[in-house]
Structures are given as C-alpha cells and as structure tokens.
Design a protein around this motif. Structure first.
Motif, PDB file in Angstrom:
ATOM      1  N   VAL A  60      28.309 139.937 110.422  1.00 34.22           N
ATOM      2  CA  VAL A  60      29.002 139.054 111.260  1.00 34.22           C
ATOM      3  C   VAL A  60      28.781 139.380 112.682  1.00 34.22           C
ATOM      4  O   VAL A  60      28.183 140.512 112.984  1.00 34.22           O
ATOM      5  CB  VAL A  60      30.509 139.263 110.971  1.00 34.22           C
ATOM      6  CG1 VAL A  60      30.656 138.944 109.497  1.00 34.22           C
ATOM      7  CG2 VAL A  60      31.151 140.586 111.424  1.00 34.22           C
ATOM      8  N   SER A  61      28.967 138.494 113.558  1.00 37.39           N
ATOM      9  CA  SER A  61      28.772 138.396 115.029  1.00 37.39           C
ATOM     10  C   SER A  61      29.633 139.612 115.560  1.00 37.39           C
ATOM     11  O   SER A  61      30.957 139.919 114.891  1.00 37.39           O
ATOM     12  CB  SER A  61      28.892 137.226 115.847  1.00 37.39           C
ATOM     13  OG  SER A  61      30.355 136.954 115.409  1.00 37.39           O
ATOM     14  N   ILE A  65      33.900 140.201 114.426  1.00 32.46           N
ATOM     15  CA  ILE A  65      34.130 141.509 114.221  1.00 32.46           C
ATOM     16  C   ILE A  65      35.386 142.043 115.277  1.00 32.46           C
ATOM     17  O   ILE A  65      36.497 142.340 114.687  1.00 32.46           O
ATOM     18  CB  ILE A  65      33.424 142.677 113.758  1.00 32.46           C
ATOM     19  CG1 ILE A  65      33.678 143.806 113.214  1.00 32.46           C
ATOM     20  CG2 ILE A  65      33.082 143.416 115.319  1.00 32.46           C
ATOM     21  CD1 ILE A  65      34.182 143.516 111.960  1.00 32.46           C
ATOM     22  N   SER A  66      35.407 141.508 116.444  1.00 31.13           N
ATOM     23  CA  SER A  66      36.281 141.758 117.400  1.00 31.13           C
ATOM     24  C   SER A  66      37.723 141.027 116.928  1.00 31.13           C
ATOM     25  O   SER A  66      38.957 141.877 117.130  1.00 31.13           O
ATOM     26  CB  SER A  66      36.082 141.059 118.847  1.00 31.13           C
ATOM     27  OG  SER A  66      34.958 141.908 119.353  1.00 31.13           O
ATOM     28  N   GLN A  67      37.636 139.944 116.498  1.00 30.07           N
ATOM     29  CA  GLN A  67      38.769 139.027 116.073  1.00 30.07           C
ATOM     30  C   GLN A  67      39.422 139.693 114.788  1.00 30.07           C
ATOM     31  O   GLN A  67      40.760 139.822 114.800  1.00 30.07           O
ATOM     32  CB  GLN A  67      38.556 137.632 115.651  1.00 30.07           C
ATOM     33  CG  GLN A  67      38.135 136.670 116.857  1.00 30.07           C
ATOM     34  CD  GLN A  67      37.655 135.287 116.417  1.00 30.07           C
ATOM     35  OE1 GLN A  67      37.595 134.977 115.092  1.00 30.07           O
ATOM     36  NE2 GLN A  67      37.473 134.452 117.423  1.00 30.07           N
ATOM     37  N   ILE A  68      38.554 140.074 113.946  1.00 31.46           N
ATOM     38  CA  ILE A  68      39.122 141.044 112.826  1.00 31.46           C
ATOM     39  C   ILE A  68      39.711 142.202 113.223  1.00 31.46           C
ATOM     40  O   ILE A  68      41.025 142.438 112.650  1.00 31.46           O
ATOM     41  CB  ILE A  68      37.869 141.012 111.680  1.00 31.46           C
ATOM     42  CG1 ILE A  68      37.321 139.978 111.117  1.00 31.46           C
ATOM     43  CG2 ILE A  68      38.668 142.188 110.732  1.00 31.46           C
ATOM     44  CD1 ILE A  68      36.286 140.082 110.203  1.00 31.46           C
ATOM     45  N   ILE A  69      39.065 142.985 114.014  1.00 32.65           N
ATOM     46  CA  ILE A  69      39.995 144.277 114.709  1.00 32.65           C
ATOM     47  C   ILE A  69      41.184 144.077 115.115  1.00 32.65           C
ATOM     48  O   ILE A  69      42.142 144.674 114.960  1.00 32.65           O
ATOM     49  CB  ILE A  69      38.832 144.962 115.323  1.00 32.65           C
ATOM     50  CG1 ILE A  69      37.641 145.702 114.604  1.00 32.65           C
ATOM     51  CG2 ILE A  69      39.382 146.032 116.315  1.00 32.65           C
ATOM     52  CD1 ILE A  69      36.354 146.124 115.181  1.00 32.65           C
ATOM     53  N   ASN A  70      41.162 142.891 116.185  1.00 36.36           N
ATOM     54  CA  ASN A  70      42.404 142.712 116.794  1.00 36.36           C
ATOM     55  C   ASN A  70      43.419 142.121 115.947  1.00 36.36           C
ATOM     56  O   ASN A  70      44.476 142.800 116.118  1.00 36.36           O
ATOM     57  CB  ASN A  70      41.989 141.540 117.785  1.00 36.36           C
ATOM     58  CG  ASN A  70      41.220 141.876 119.266  1.00 36.36           C
ATOM     59  OD1 ASN A  70      41.357 143.005 119.385  1.00 36.36           O
ATOM     60  ND2 ASN A  70      40.481 140.964 119.624  1.00 36.36           N
ATOM     61  N   ARG A  71      43.474 141.536 114.809  1.00 38.72           N
ATOM     62  CA  ARG A  71      44.407 141.222 114.044  1.00 38.72           C
ATOM     63  C   ARG A  71      44.819 142.462 113.083  1.00 38.72           C
ATOM     64  O   ARG A  71      45.910 142.399 112.759  1.00 38.72           O
ATOM     65  CB  ARG A  71      43.682 140.179 112.912  1.00 38.72           C
ATOM     66  CG  ARG A  71      43.820 138.616 113.659  1.00 38.72           C
ATOM     67  CD  ARG A  71      43.492 137.744 112.399  1.00 38.72           C
ATOM     68  NE  ARG A  71      42.144 137.850 111.692  1.00 38.72           N
ATOM     69  CZ  ARG A  71      41.120 137.344 111.878  1.00 38.72           C
ATOM     70  NH1 ARG A  71      41.001 136.614 112.873  1.00 38.72           N
ATOM     71  NH2 ARG A  71      40.239 137.560 111.189  1.00 38.72           N
ATOM     72  N   LEU A  72      43.700 143.397 112.724  1.00 33.21           N
ATOM     73  CA  LEU A  72      44.090 144.787 111.963  1.00 33.21           C
ATOM     74  C   LEU A  72      44.917 145.349 113.136  1.00 33.21           C
ATOM     75  O   LEU A  72      46.042 146.166 112.569  1.00 33.21           O
ATOM     76  CB  LEU A  72      42.982 145.241 111.452  1.00 33.21           C
ATOM     77  CG  LEU A  72      42.192 144.557 110.156  1.00 33.21           C
ATOM     78  CD1 LEU A  72      41.188 145.084 110.114  1.00 33.21           C
ATOM     79  CD2 LEU A  72      43.015 144.242 109.212  1.00 33.21           C
TER      80      LEU A  72
END
Length: 147
Positions: A60-61, A65-72
């Motif tokens: 993924v871009s 991944i930044s959005q996923i990491i921020n949500r986690l």
C-alpha cells in the motif's frame, strides 16, 4: 491451451481467494478493518518496523499505511518509537492491547474453520489437508518474482 499446472494454479488461486473471504467475514464484530488487522499481525510477526517497511509488506502507499497506523495509535494498539540512531525514523510496535485484538481475531477465525472442517470433512480428509500444509507453506514462503 493451459497446462495441467496452470489449470491447478487457477483453481488453487480461486479457492484460496474464496476461503480468505470466508475467513474475513468471520471478523464482523471486530472494530478493526482487515488492513488494520493485517498491520497488527505483521508487527506481531516481525516486531518493531518502520512505516515504509509496513507499506512495502502490505503493498500500500505510504499515505495509506500512515492512516492505518494513526487509527491503530488512537486505539492504543500500536506505539511509536523514535530511532536512537536516526531521529527522523520512527518505529511502530504492537502494544499488549493490539496483541489481544490479534489473538481474539485469530481465535474467531480458527474456531469457525475448525468447526466447519469437522462438519464437512472426514478424519481422513482432515489428514490429507494436514499433509498438504507443508506444500502450501513452501508456496507462501517462496518470494519469487513475477513471471
């Protein structure tokens, strides 16, 4: 005309894809998307990683991944660790809470799979699947390039 191996490969791809979808459907009660669960699983397997490494592994871009990491991170499932050698780099690690979510997700999927297998397969068929698993593992671990 496809070769026998190409025909088997097509059927295997289709079957694995459908099985993966069935397993993903078992996680309907989860607060996390499949991408978030995959990210946590990768961190559990590999330990602390850079976001760029996670993006490469998930294909993924960097933005995704930044959005996923921020949500986690907001859900307290991952934490950030600045690199001691290079302050520009930040490692991402799984928290105990993240680990609990991964274990719970796996348990749901494995229970569904075990119950379904016991319902539709004989013990001999289950033994055949067990014998086939090392071959599938080799296929998964092969990191060959595209043809």
């Amino acid at each position: 005309m496809p070769t026998q191996t190409q025909d088997i490969a097509a059927k295997l791809r289709s079957t694995v894809t459908r099985l993966t979808r069935q397993l993903r459907k078992q996680n309907v009660s989860s607060d996390f998307s499949n991408a978030e669960l995959l990210t946590m699983s990768l961190l559990e397997q590999h330990g602390k990683m850079l976001s760029t490494e996670l993006a490469d592994m998930e294909r993924v871009s960097k933005q995704a991944i930044s959005q996923i990491i921020n949500r986690l991170f907001d859900a307290k499932c991952v934490e950030r660790f600045p690199s001691k050698e290079d302050k520009r780099k930040v490692f991402i690690g799984l928290t105990k809470l993240g680990e609990k979510h991964i274990i719970a997700s796996r348990k749901i999927k494995e229970e569904w799979l075990a119950q379904t297998m016991e319902k539709i397969f004989s013990s001999e068929e289950i033994n055949l699947i067990q014998a086939f698993l090392p071959l599938l593992s080799r296929l998964v671990e092969h990191n060959g390039t595209r043809v």
